[in-house]
Motif scaffolding. Structure first.
Motif, PDB file in Angstrom:
ATOM      1  N   TYR A  13      32.279  17.431 -18.098  1.00 27.45           N
ATOM      2  CA  TYR A  13      33.854  17.721 -17.659  1.00 27.45           C
ATOM      3  C   TYR A  13      34.034  18.632 -16.895  1.00 27.45           C
ATOM      4  CZ  TYR A  13      35.230  14.386 -21.481  1.00 27.45           C
ATOM      5  OH  TYR A  13      35.761  13.315 -22.118  1.00 27.45           O
ATOM      6  N   ILE A  14      33.071  19.599 -17.024  1.00 23.56           N
ATOM      7  CA  ILE A  14      33.318  20.971 -16.202  1.00 23.56           C
ATOM      8  C   ILE A  14      32.818  20.529 -14.791  1.00 23.56           C
ATOM      9  CG2 ILE A  14      32.430  23.463 -15.953  1.00 23.56           C
ATOM     10  CD1 ILE A  14      32.819  23.573 -18.996  1.00 23.56           C
ATOM     11  N   ALA A  15      31.522  20.078 -15.003  1.00 22.58           N
ATOM     12  CA  ALA A  15      30.607  19.722 -13.513  1.00 22.58           C
ATOM     13  C   ALA A  15      31.788  18.705 -12.709  1.00 22.58           C
ATOM     14  CB  ALA A  15      29.513  18.996 -14.061  1.00 22.58           C
ATOM     15  N   THR A  16      32.178  17.683 -13.465  1.00 20.47           N
ATOM     16  CA  THR A  16      33.057  16.685 -12.701  1.00 20.47           C
ATOM     17  C   THR A  16      34.290  17.472 -12.144  1.00 20.47           C
ATOM     18  OG1 THR A  16      32.521  15.108 -14.172  1.00 20.47           O
ATOM     19  CG2 THR A  16      34.378  14.698 -12.657  1.00 20.47           C
ATOM     20  N   GLY A  17      34.968  18.363 -13.025  1.00 17.51           N
ATOM     21  CA  GLY A  17      36.035  19.347 -12.151  1.00 17.51           C
ATOM     22  C   GLY A  17      35.865  20.297 -11.042  1.00 17.51           C
TER      23      GLY A  17
ATOM     24  N   VAL B 664      29.749  14.275   3.862  1.00 19.89           N
ATOM     25  CA  VAL B 664      30.834  13.697   3.161  1.00 19.89           C
ATOM     26  C   VAL B 664      30.439  12.922   2.366  1.00 19.89           C
ATOM     27  CG1 VAL B 664      32.905  12.399   3.157  1.00 19.89           C
ATOM     28  CG2 VAL B 664      32.728  14.484   4.768  1.00 19.89           C
ATOM     29  N   MET B 665      29.474  11.784   2.853  1.00 21.44           N
ATOM     30  CA  MET B 665      28.780  10.738   2.246  1.00 21.44           C
ATOM     31  C   MET B 665      28.286  11.156   0.680  1.00 21.44           C
ATOM     32  SD  MET B 665      30.169   8.331   3.755  1.00 21.44           S
ATOM     33  CE  MET B 665      29.705   6.577   3.676  1.00 21.44           C
ATOM     34  N   ILE B 666      27.298  12.204   0.850  1.00 18.18           N
ATOM     35  CA  ILE B 666      26.676  12.690  -0.072  1.00 18.18           C
ATOM     36  C   ILE B 666      27.295  13.329  -1.138  1.00 18.18           C
ATOM     37  CG2 ILE B 666      24.962  14.671  -0.779  1.00 18.18           C
ATOM     38  CD1 ILE B 666      23.466  12.394   0.863  1.00 18.18           C
ATOM     39  N   PHE B 667      28.362  13.978  -0.729  1.00 16.86           N
ATOM     40  CA  PHE B 667      29.393  14.536  -1.572  1.00 16.86           C
ATOM     41  C   PHE B 667      30.214  13.429  -2.438  1.00 16.86           C
ATOM     42  CE2 PHE B 667      33.724  15.579  -2.734  1.00 16.86           C
ATOM     43  CZ  PHE B 667      33.499  16.505  -3.605  1.00 16.86           C
ATOM     44  N   LEU B 668      30.459  12.417  -1.649  1.00 15.32           N
ATOM     45  CA  LEU B 668      31.182  11.214  -2.423  1.00 15.32           C
ATOM     46  C   LEU B 668      30.296  10.553  -3.494  1.00 15.32           C
ATOM     47  CD1 LEU B 668      33.665  10.315   0.359  1.00 15.32           C
ATOM     48  CD2 LEU B 668      34.492  11.230  -1.825  1.00 15.32           C
ATOM     49  N   LEU B 669      29.194  10.473  -3.067  1.00 17.98           N
ATOM     50  CA  LEU B 669      28.224   9.834  -3.911  1.00 17.98           C
ATOM     51  C   LEU B 669      28.205  10.454  -5.197  1.00 17.98           C
ATOM     52  CD1 LEU B 669      25.539   8.299  -1.407  1.00 17.98           C
ATOM     53  CD2 LEU B 669      26.969   6.959  -3.012  1.00 17.98           C
ATOM     54  N   ILE B 670      27.765  11.900  -4.922  1.00 12.95           N
ATOM     55  CA  ILE B 670      27.661  12.701  -6.246  1.00 12.95           C
ATOM     56  C   ILE B 670      28.925  12.681  -7.119  1.00 12.95           C
ATOM     57  CG2 ILE B 670      27.560  15.196  -7.086  1.00 12.95           C
ATOM     58  CD1 ILE B 670      25.670  15.432  -4.666  1.00 12.95           C
ATOM     59  N   PHE B 671      30.154  12.853  -6.384  1.00  9.83           N
ATOM     60  CA  PHE B 671      31.402  12.907  -7.113  1.00  9.83           C
ATOM     61  C   PHE B 671      31.794  11.840  -7.644  1.00  9.83           C
ATOM     62  CE2 PHE B 671      36.205  13.078  -7.121  1.00  9.83           C
ATOM     63  CZ  PHE B 671      36.083  13.964  -7.877  1.00  9.83           C
ATOM     64  N   GLY B 673      29.623   9.462  -9.055  1.00  9.98           N
ATOM     65  CA  GLY B 673      28.671   9.516 -10.074  1.00  9.98           C
ATOM     66  C   GLY B 673      29.060  10.290 -11.270  1.00  9.98           C
ATOM     67  N   LEU B 674      29.454  11.448 -10.955  1.00 17.90           N
ATOM     68  CA  LEU B 674      29.917  12.415 -12.022  1.00 17.90           C
ATOM     69  C   LEU B 674      31.501  11.693 -12.680  1.00 17.90           C
ATOM     70  CD1 LEU B 674      29.561  15.872 -10.549  1.00 17.90           C
ATOM     71  CD2 LEU B 674      28.716  14.742 -12.432  1.00 17.90           C
ATOM     72  N   MET B 675      32.260  11.189 -11.672  1.00 20.23           N
ATOM     73  CA  MET B 675      33.425  10.284 -12.311  1.00 20.23           C
ATOM     74  C   MET B 675      33.262   9.348 -13.218  1.00 20.23           C
ATOM     75  SD  MET B 675      36.182  12.070 -11.453  1.00 20.23           S
ATOM     76  CE  MET B 675      37.609  11.051 -11.243  1.00 20.23           C
ATOM     77  N   TYR B 676      32.189   8.582 -12.818  1.00 13.58           N
ATOM     78  CA  TYR B 676      31.833   7.261 -13.613  1.00 13.58           C
ATOM     79  C   TYR B 676      31.077   7.769 -14.881  1.00 13.58           C
ATOM     80  CZ  TYR B 676      29.237   3.339 -15.161  1.00 13.58           C
ATOM     81  OH  TYR B 676      28.606   2.145 -16.050  1.00 13.58           O
ATOM     82  N   PHE B 677      30.310   8.701 -14.972  1.00  9.42           N
ATOM     83  CA  PHE B 677      29.968   9.426 -16.272  1.00  9.42           C
ATOM     84  C   PHE B 677      31.101   9.804 -17.220  1.00  9.42           C
ATOM     85  CE2 PHE B 677      26.033   9.084 -14.224  1.00  9.42           C
ATOM     86  CZ  PHE B 677      25.269   7.946 -14.866  1.00  9.42           C
ATOM     87  N   THR B 678      31.904  10.503 -16.487  1.00  7.72           N
ATOM     88  CA  THR B 678      33.104  11.201 -17.128  1.00  7.72           C
ATOM     89  C   THR B 678      33.855  10.005 -17.949  1.00  7.72           C
ATOM     90  OG1 THR B 678      32.971  12.878 -15.637  1.00  7.72           O
ATOM     91  CG2 THR B 678      35.006  12.654 -16.933  1.00  7.72           C
ATOM     92  N   LYS B 679      34.108   8.849 -17.041  1.00 12.34           N
ATOM     93  CA  LYS B 679      34.948   7.870 -17.425  1.00 12.34           C
ATOM     94  C   LYS B 679      34.215   7.176 -18.586  1.00 12.34           C
ATOM     95  CE  LYS B 679      35.921   3.391 -17.340  1.00 12.34           C
ATOM     96  NZ  LYS B 679      35.046   2.393 -17.867  1.00 12.34           N
ATOM     97  N   LYS B 680      32.945   6.857 -18.591  1.00 12.00           N
ATOM     98  CA  LYS B 680      32.232   6.330 -19.727  1.00 12.00           C
ATOM     99  C   LYS B 680      32.325   7.024 -20.924  1.00 12.00           C
ATOM    100  CE  LYS B 680      28.272   4.364 -19.763  1.00 12.00           C
ATOM    101  NZ  LYS B 680      26.935   3.827 -19.667  1.00 12.00           N
ATOM    102  N   LYS B 681      32.459   8.557 -20.962  1.00 13.31           N
ATOM    103  CA  LYS B 681      32.627   9.421 -22.212  1.00 13.31           C
ATOM    104  C   LYS B 681      33.992   9.053 -22.707  1.00 13.31           C
ATOM    105  CE  LYS B 681      28.926  12.341 -22.128  1.00 13.31           C
ATOM    106  NZ  LYS B 681      28.051  12.185 -23.423  1.00 13.31           N
ATOM    107  N   VAL B 682      34.930   9.289 -21.661  1.00  6.99           N
ATOM    108  CA  VAL B 682      36.309   9.129 -22.152  1.00  6.99           C
ATOM    109  C   VAL B 682      36.680   7.885 -22.918  1.00  6.99           C
ATOM    110  CG1 VAL B 682      38.580   8.768 -21.258  1.00  6.99           C
ATOM    111  CG2 VAL B 682      37.113  10.772 -20.555  1.00  6.99           C
ATOM    112  N   TRP B 683      35.970   6.815 -22.208  1.00  8.90           N
ATOM    113  CA  TRP B 683      36.336   5.393 -22.794  1.00  8.90           C
ATOM    114  C   TRP B 683      35.265   4.978 -23.883  1.00  8.90           C
ATOM    115  CZ3 TRP B 683      39.803   1.329 -21.498  1.00  8.90           C
ATOM    116  CH2 TRP B 683      40.973   1.999 -20.551  1.00  8.90           C
TER     117      TRP B 683
END
Lengths: 172, 689
Positions: A13-17, B664-671, B673-683
């Protein structure tokens, strides 16, 4: 559920944020930067040359550099004397006249013609000190452009300039 | 599960504030505890994507307004000023112009999702109609905005669209004159369009609030189309929907950024880089891609009034959909027949979009008529009848999870369909009988392309020694020659180059205009061989030599199906139509026109020029310009060098664009990816049930 899991989850969460916040800041930068002067404005602010030949003694002319009015005054003997005889220590913004003109060119006074109070343009040859008077809030400047009375906190600024020849200056 | 009373702030100030204005409670109940069906698939994230795009368009639009001038004499140049001089101006403008397309991509997916899952049915009729109103407002806003750059397509698009109203009997002409504020599209038109273009997004935002309000009253539909029966069937909006929406917004930004940084002019028209000319209509008028299906319907009908009615009717009919569809079952998942007709309808809309981009002639018109007829049959006959004859599959007792798997398949199909919808061809500057210019190798092509400094310097030499007598370069300043990502002249070299030119200045103290040597801040002076357009016409066989500043983006040629689709894809992207055309044109002179072609007096035969008769005599001959770096002094080399130089003058920040694009593309890919795993955790806990 093992004990390690909450930590791993928190880290994610912290990394994503954090990455999200960095992205937001990076997006904000162009939006802030676009309000700074653009390339054409900066280029138009290049130094200008002014021919002093036509400026008669006692006359003050106004030219524009970087959209600011620049006063160029051809001072009379009397005006120079008035400017030099006052003891700078008694002034609100102490500065000798010699620090405000170029050596050997005492008769030429070059100033940014903007009152240091709130940005109005002072009137030349007016006020009690024979120099400049700002009609907006009554600041009075002497024949060296130094503040003598009124709400302005500082002397009229001297722009960067140099003498290209005896009758020509380059401002900027 | 939710309710305004559940919000209990602990902080004393928030308590005090909440008692006086329950803002926190409203946000809490609407966006935190709001129960959202647990089985929503990714198609349900496009509402959030649309909110994001509306915000992005408003923010970039307000910024562009700070630098734009809504006046017929200055609008085109002020947009070019944004592209060249304003810090990150090119980025902000490309974000805004491509953002409009992205907004429509998202809204079409959102609408087709509603159609597929029956989201317009009782009790969501008002919610759906508000959506149709938003869509209409978006179309109006997009049209008004496209007028503002004041290019050829802006002007002629505005003329054609406002002329729709002239179809109204009796008062039509008066209405059109009233819309224009004159006898033709002109400065009053531009100024009011600017005013309204600024206003309408805020009206959209207001209707979006109503849309969301209505949604929260009746609750979200879901892929199964039956109401949640218990708390088991829903999850709180935050964090579940929030994070899922966020992940999809990140993915959508990746798609958006590809267009902005790598193919920013793909969805535009080359003609719009030519300043509006009320005396010349472009050969092929095409609206922006998102209007194409409706444009096809307009042109399919051979009667002016009937065509306009059909076009508006094709949009307004959506508002009656809740009553035209007689089936009680919402989701197409349980409607075996409707599901098939839905996909047929999608294909018909895509087909109409394609036909809208084609010239209105021959088989295209016949096809457009068939598809137009089907469009209305779908709403007026198929939907009412289907509800009566179709036997729906049995509905499950409660919301099931099995739908999620199906959604993944649909996502893949949908992305394919959406990309097809997006990739419509650009306008073509040429007639049909001209051959395709051969493709050249360009150092600035591709994802990491850079200008070749030596080539730009040679190209500048060709411009200076050959082109500039007749062709202006009015948008370029001498100082640009030393800008990063350009020909790489030193500031001292620029001083010397500038000093070679005479610039008119004044008036001096005597009130006289005078000539002085150029300075780096000066623009390139106009050509010396002609003083004004009338004189140019008299000298050059009725034509005006075009200004070369943005010519490389103002020229293009038709790539044809399927190449134009491939041109948008990563690693295959092709944006060099203009320079390839220029090279072909400069080399395309033939001493003798082919058999059967006669060239009028004063014209020269050119294989690649539309109509083949060009007023410019062959400008280049071998050895005409001396190269000092050992490059061959041939027409071929001159042509490629001057075309590359023109690409740089048209797109001076191309290198910065590609460089920032990569980051920007590199940043968005990383972001993402992180959002995907965060979403998986939440759900995870939800899916574990």
């Amino acid at each position: 559920m093992s004990a390690a899991e909450p930590t791993r989850r928190d880290f994610l969460y912290i990394a994503t944020g954090t990455v999200g916040a960095v992205g937001a800041a990076a997006v904000a930068w162009p939006m802030i930067s676009q309000m700074n002067p653009d390339a054409s404005t900066i280029a138009a602010g290049a130094p200008i040359e002014v021919d002093l030949g036509p400026v008669a003694e006692g006359q003050v002319i106004k030219v524009f550099w970087r959209s600011k009015p620049i006063f160029i005054g051809h001072r009379s003997k009397k005006e120079i004397e008035e400017a030099q005889k006052i003891d700078p220590k008694t002034l609100p913004d102490p500065q000798p006249d010699s620090a405000r003109v170029k050596p050997g060119h005492d008769q030429w006074l070059v100033l940014i013609g903007i009152c240091t109070h709130l940005g109005c343009i002072p009137l030349a040859h007016q006020g009690e000190y024979d120099g400049f008077f700002c009609p907006c809030h009554g600041s009075q400047y002497d024949t060296s452009g130094r503040i003598r009375r009124g709400p302005a906190p500082a002397n009229l600024a001297v722009p960067p300039y140099e003498f290209v020849s005896d009758t020509k200056i380059r401002i900027g | 599960m939710s309710g305004p009373s559940t919000y209990q702030p602990n902080n004393a100030f928030l308590k005090w504030f909440e008692a006086r204005l329950p803002l926190g409670g409203l946000i809490h109940s609407s966006f935190v505890v709001y129960p959202t069906p647990r089985n929503l698939n990714y198609w349900w994230t496009f509402g959030a994507i649309l909110s994001f795009m509306l915000g992005a368009q408003i923010v970039t639009g307000i910024i562009l307004t700070m630098h734009y001038t809504p006046h017929v004499d200055m609008a085109f140049n002020s947009v070019e000023h944004i592209m060249r001089d304003v810090n990150y101006g090119w980025l902000l403008r490309y974000l805004h112009s491509n953002g409009a397309s992205m907004f429509f991509v998202a809204v079409y997916i959102h609408m087709f999702r509603g159609l597929y899952y029956g989201s317009y049915k009782e009790p969501r009729e008002v919610l759906w109609i508000l959506g149709v109103i938003i869509y209409l407002l978006m179309m109006a806003t997009g049209f008004l905005g496209y007028t503002l750059p004041w290019g050829q397509m802006s002007f002629w698009g505005a003329t054609v669209i406002t002329n729709f109203f002239s179809a109204i009997p009796l008062v039509g002409e008066s209405i059109v004159t009233w819309l224009w504020g004159g006898y033709a599209v002109g400065n009053p038109t531009l100024q009011r369009f600017f005013s309204l273009h600024y206003l309408l997004p805020f009206v959209i935002a207001g209707v979006v609030v109503l849309h969301v309000w209505a949604l929260h009253v009746v609750g979200q539909n879901n892929p199964v189309g039956i109401d949640p029966k218990s708390g088991q069937d829903t999850v709180p909006f935050t964090p579940h929907a929030t994070i899922k929406d966020g992940f999809m917004v990140a993915l959508f930004c990746l798609f958006f950024a590809w267009f902005v940084f790598y193919i920013p002019n793909y969805l535009g028209h080359a003609d719009n880089y030519t300043q509006a000319n009320p005396g010349v209509t472009p050969a092929h008028i095409v609206p922006e891609w998102y209007y194409l299906p409706f444009y096809a319907i307009l042109r399919a009908i051979p009667n002016k009034l009937a065509g306009v009615i059909a076009m508006f009717g094709s949009i307004l009919i959506l508002a009656f959909l809740p009553w035209l569809d007689t089936s009680r079952v919402k989701s197409a998942t349980f409607r075996p027949l409707y599901k098939q007709f839905f996909w047929v309808f999608v294909l018909v809309c895509l087909g109409l979009g394609y036909l809208g981009s084609r010239p209105a002639e021959g088989g295209y018109v016949i096809a457009a008529r068939i598809l137009t007829a089907y469009y209305f049959i779908h709403f007026l006959i198929v939907l009412p009848l289907l509800g009566l004859i179709e036997t729906p599959r049995p509905l499950p007792n409660s919301i099931s999870e099995s739908v999620l798997k199906k959604a993944a398949v649909l996502l893949a199909i949908g992305i394919g369909a959406a990309s097809l919808l997006v990739m419509t061809p650009s306008a073509f500057a040429q007639g049909h009988d001209t051959p395709h210019p051969p493709r050249n190798k360009w150092s600035f092509a591709g994802g990491f392309g850079k200008f070749d400094e030596a080539q730009l310097q040679r190209g500048f030499k060709v411009y200076k020694e050959v082109c500039q007598n007749c062709h202006g370069l009015s948008l370029l300043s001498f100082r640009n020659l030393a800008d990063p990502g350009g020909p790489g002249f030193t500031p001292a070299q620029v001083q010397t180059i500038a000093a070679d030119y005479k610039i008119q200045d004044g008036p001096n103290d005597q009130g006289e205009m005078f000539e002085r040597n150029g300075r780096p801040a000066d623009r390139f002076p106009p050509p010396t061989t002609w003083k004004n357009e009338a004189q140019a016409r008299a000298l050059y066989n009725g034509t005006v030599p075009p200004d070369m500043s943005v010519l490389a983006k103002a020229r293009s040629y038709e790539r044809g199906f399927p190449w134009f689709l491939l041109d948008a894809l990563p690693f295959l992207q092709y944006q060099e139509h203009g320079v390839d055309y220029i090279v072909a044109l400069l080399k395309g002179y033939k001493d003798k026109p082919p058999e059967g072609v006669t060239i009028p007096q004063g014209g020269y035969y050119n294989e690649y020029f539309p109509g083949h008769s060009i007023a410019m005599p062959p400008p280049l001959t071998d050895g005409r310009v001396d190269y000092t770096d050992g490059s061959p002094a041939t027409v071929d080399q001159y042509a490629r060098d001057v075309a590359a130089f023109m690409m740089w003058t048209a797109e001076p920040h191309l290198e910065a664009r590609k460089r920032i694009g990569f980051q920007v593309m590199i940043f968005l890919l990383i972001f993402a990816g992180l959002m995907y795993f965060t979403k998986k955790k939440v759900w995870r806990d939800v899916h574990a049930h």
